[in-house]
Structures are given as structure tokens and as C-alpha cells.
Design an enzyme around this catalytic site. Structure first.
Site, PDB file in Angstrom:
ATOM      1  N   SER A 175       0.831  -1.215   0.000  1.00  0.00           N
ATOM      2  CA  SER A 175       0.000   0.000   0.000  1.00  0.00           C
ATOM      3  C   SER A 175       0.864   1.263   0.000  1.00  0.00           C
ATOM      4  O   SER A 175       0.794   2.069  -0.910  1.00  0.00           O
ATOM      5  CB  SER A 175      -0.929   0.026   1.215  1.00  0.00           C
ATOM      6  OG  SER A 175      -1.556  -1.224   1.388  1.00  0.00           O
ATOM      7  N   LYS A 199      -5.039  -4.183   0.746  1.00  0.00           N
ATOM      8  CA  LYS A 199      -5.819  -3.864  -0.457  1.00  0.00           C
ATOM      9  C   LYS A 199      -6.919  -2.848  -0.138  1.00  0.00           C
ATOM     10  O   LYS A 199      -7.254  -1.995  -0.966  1.00  0.00           O
ATOM     11  CB  LYS A 199      -6.411  -5.140  -1.064  1.00  0.00           C
ATOM     12  CG  LYS A 199      -5.357  -6.085  -1.675  1.00  0.00           C
ATOM     13  CD  LYS A 199      -4.452  -5.372  -2.681  1.00  0.00           C
ATOM     14  CE  LYS A 199      -3.606  -6.347  -3.488  1.00  0.00           C
ATOM     15  NZ  LYS A 199      -2.593  -5.651  -4.320  1.00  0.00           N
TER      16      LYS A 199
END
Ligand code: NAD
Length: 286
Positions: free
Chosen positions: A147, A190
Site C-alpha cells: 500500500s 488492499k
């Protein structure tokens, strides 16, 4: 004028990054690649020896050219961040300038600007562990590699991206629905990536006229997916339950990425685009 793309996260010809590179090359883009440092040697050797030549064939019969391969470890933003044990690790010894900031600076030196940035990388050291058994270290490592690596890439590449440019990442439905087996904080990573896609689309759109989208892709038997361990089950599940009962090809994700990077998608930003044969729309298995 032809566009130039930097695709982070290619180390073989099986993953989504490779397929995206091909679709962009077929559309006329110049291709630059960022390859994880420990995987660099084998990737470059295989490329040079022609091991990927069959998969380099584009629809017009020509071979995809990769203008340059850059060593990259997207977990480190600048040289000060690299710990001693990594610096002295022999898998990192042969390469240099591979932190995100240095790669962006080198691309700027080499080519000046880019138009398209693709983030096709993820790593979760504890991905096979359920969330309840994931350590703090493993969870944060998943977020860092999967991320923040995107925030960092976009931050460092934006200054060399031409206005009107496009940035794309790859996500997975486990961010919003329970997918047992996708553990280690990867589902959390995610979810962060998708939320960041919205916020980054605002910041990059307002400041630099850059569009930011993410593709929620269905299951593909990539190297990374095989490491998770349940990919064949997910592919079978998808085939049995999706509205479109066909194999999902990496090229279909590549083509969606080429669309998102093109002027055809000039008003699309801040979105999660599903390229999964429609599986995300199902409520129950059938
Ligand atoms: P892949 O193995 O082809 O790609 C992952 C790449 O990430 C590898 O090349 C690896 O070397 C690289 N990488 C890992 N850590 C890195 C780091 N610190 N710095 C730089 N590179 C690093 O596998 P893939 O499945 O094509 O994965 C690409 C993207 O697609 C990932 O974001 C993944 O989560 C996503 N995705 C995959 C699937 C699937 O089923 N395969 C489904 C949905 C989304």
C-alpha cells in the site's frame, strides 16, 4: 506523440505487470520496467537469453521492447531508509539506486518524463496466516510493500509525469469481502490501496491533472499468487460462479489498464474497476 510508461512489479512473464506492459506496448507506449532487486538478475538474464520471446509477441507480430529495466525495492523511499543488513545482503550487492526516490531520479535523468505509472506489486510475508494470527510486524510489512509503496511511487513520480497522465494499481476483492486464505494483513493492505486511490485521485488530479485508478483483478496463476497457496481453488471457484464462465486472461487486465491509461478514459479517476469476469457482482456461489 508516443507515451512512456513505468511499470513497477515485473519479474517474469506470468504476472499482471507483464500483461499490462504488453497491452501498453501494443498501443504504442515506450516501456520502462521496475523489477524487485532480488529478482533482477534472473529477470534480465532470462530476457537477454530470449526465454520470454514467445510471450513478447504483440498482436501485430512484433516483439515488445523494454527500453530499460530498473532495479527497485518499493519498501524503501531513500538510501537513508535502507537497513545495514539489506545493504550488505548479497542479493542487493550488484544493484544500485534502487530506492523509490533514486529510481524516479534516474528515470528523470534517462527520459525526462513519463505519462503512465503502473503499480503491480504486493508482498505480505505472513499472507498464509489468518489475520488473528498475524504479527504486528507482518501486518505492517504487508501495508508497507503493498500500500504505502504506491503512495511513495506516485509521490516521487508525479513531478516527472506529464499533465493528463494516468496511474494504475492492482487490487483484489478481499479488500471488501471475506476471502479466507488471503491473510497476513493483505486484505487490509488492499483496502488501504483502494481508499488511497480515491484520496490520491483528488490530490493528483487537482495538483497535476493526473488520473488515479485501481483494477480489482480476478485470480491469475502468477508467481505471487502461487506463493499464497490457494490460487487453483480461487480459479476454479471463479470459473464455477462468475457471470462469464471463462478463463480470466492476464491480457484482459492488460487491456483494461491500456484503456484506463488512454484518453478514452479521460473522465475516469478515483475508481475501482473490476476485471474479474463479473465475480464481484455475485452474492452467493451457484
Ligand atoms: P507477480 O508475482 O507477477 O507480481 C508481483 C511483483 O511484485 C513481483 O514481480 C515481485 O518481485 C514484486 N515485488 C514484491 N515486493 C516488491 C518490492 N518491495 N519492491 C518491488 N517489487 C516488489 O504477481 P501478480 O499476481 O501479477 O501481482 C501483481 C499485482 O496484482 C499485485 O498487486 C497483486 O496483489 C495483484 N493481484 C493479483 C491477483 C492474482 O490472482 N494473481 C488478483 C488480484 C490482484
Amino acid at each position: 506523440k508516443g507515451k512512456r510508461a513505468f511499470i513497477a512489479g515485473i519479474a517474469d512473464d506470468n504476472g499482471y505487470g507483464w500483461a499490462i506492459a504488453k497491452s501498453l506496448a501494443a498501443a504504442g507506449a515506450e516501456i520502462l520496467v521496475g523489477t524487485w532487486v532480488p529478482a533482477l538478475n534472473i529477470f534480465e538474464t532470462s530476457l537477454r537469453r530470449g526465454k520470454f520471446d514467445e510471450s513478447r509477441v504483440l498482436p501485430d507480430g512484433s516483439l515488445m521492447e523494454i527500453a530499460k529495466v530498473y532495479a527497485l525495492d518499493a519498501v524503501y523511499d531513500s538510501p537513508e531508509d535502507v537497513p545495514e543488513d539489506v545493504k550488505t545482503n548479497k542479493r542487493y550487492a550488484g544493484a544500485s539506486n534502487w530506492t523509490v526516490q533514486e529510481v524516479a531520479a534516474t528515470v528523470k535523468q534517462d527520459y525526462g518524463t513519463i505519462d503512465i505509472l503502473v503499480h503491480s506489486l504486493a508482498n505480505g510475508p505472513e499472507v498464509t496466516k489468518p489475520l488473528l494470527e498475524t504479527s504486528r510486524k507482518g501486518y505492517l510489512a504487508a501495508l508497507s510493500a503493498s500500500s504505502y509503496s504506491y503512495v511513495s511511487l506516485l509521490k516521487h513520480f508525479i513531478p516527472i509525469m506529464n499533465p493528463g497522465g494516468s496511474s494504475i494499481s492492482l487490487t483484489y476483492i478481499a479488500s471488501e469481502k471475506i476471502i479466507p486464505g488471503y491473510g497476513g494483513g493483505m486484505s487490509s493492505a488492499k483496502a488501504a490501496l483502494e481508499s488511497d486511490t480515491r484520496v490520491l485521485s483528488f490530490e493528483a488530479g487537482r495538483q497535476h491533472k493526473i488520473r488515479v485508478n485501481t483494477i480489482s483483478a480476478g485470480p491469475l496463476r502468477s508467481r505471487a499468487a502461487k506463493a499464497i497457496g490457494f490460487i487453483d481453488t480461487m480459479i476454479d471457484y471463479s470459473l464455477a460462479n462468475s457471470p462469464l464462465q471463462k478463463e480470466l486472461l492476464a491480457d484482459e487486465v492488460g487491456n483494461a489498464a491500456a484503456f484506463l491509461a488512454s484518453p478514452l478514459a479521460s473522465a475516469i479517476t478515483g475508481t475501482v474497476i473490476y476485471v474479474d469476469n463479473g465475480l464481484h457482482a455475485m452474492g452467493v456461489g451457484v
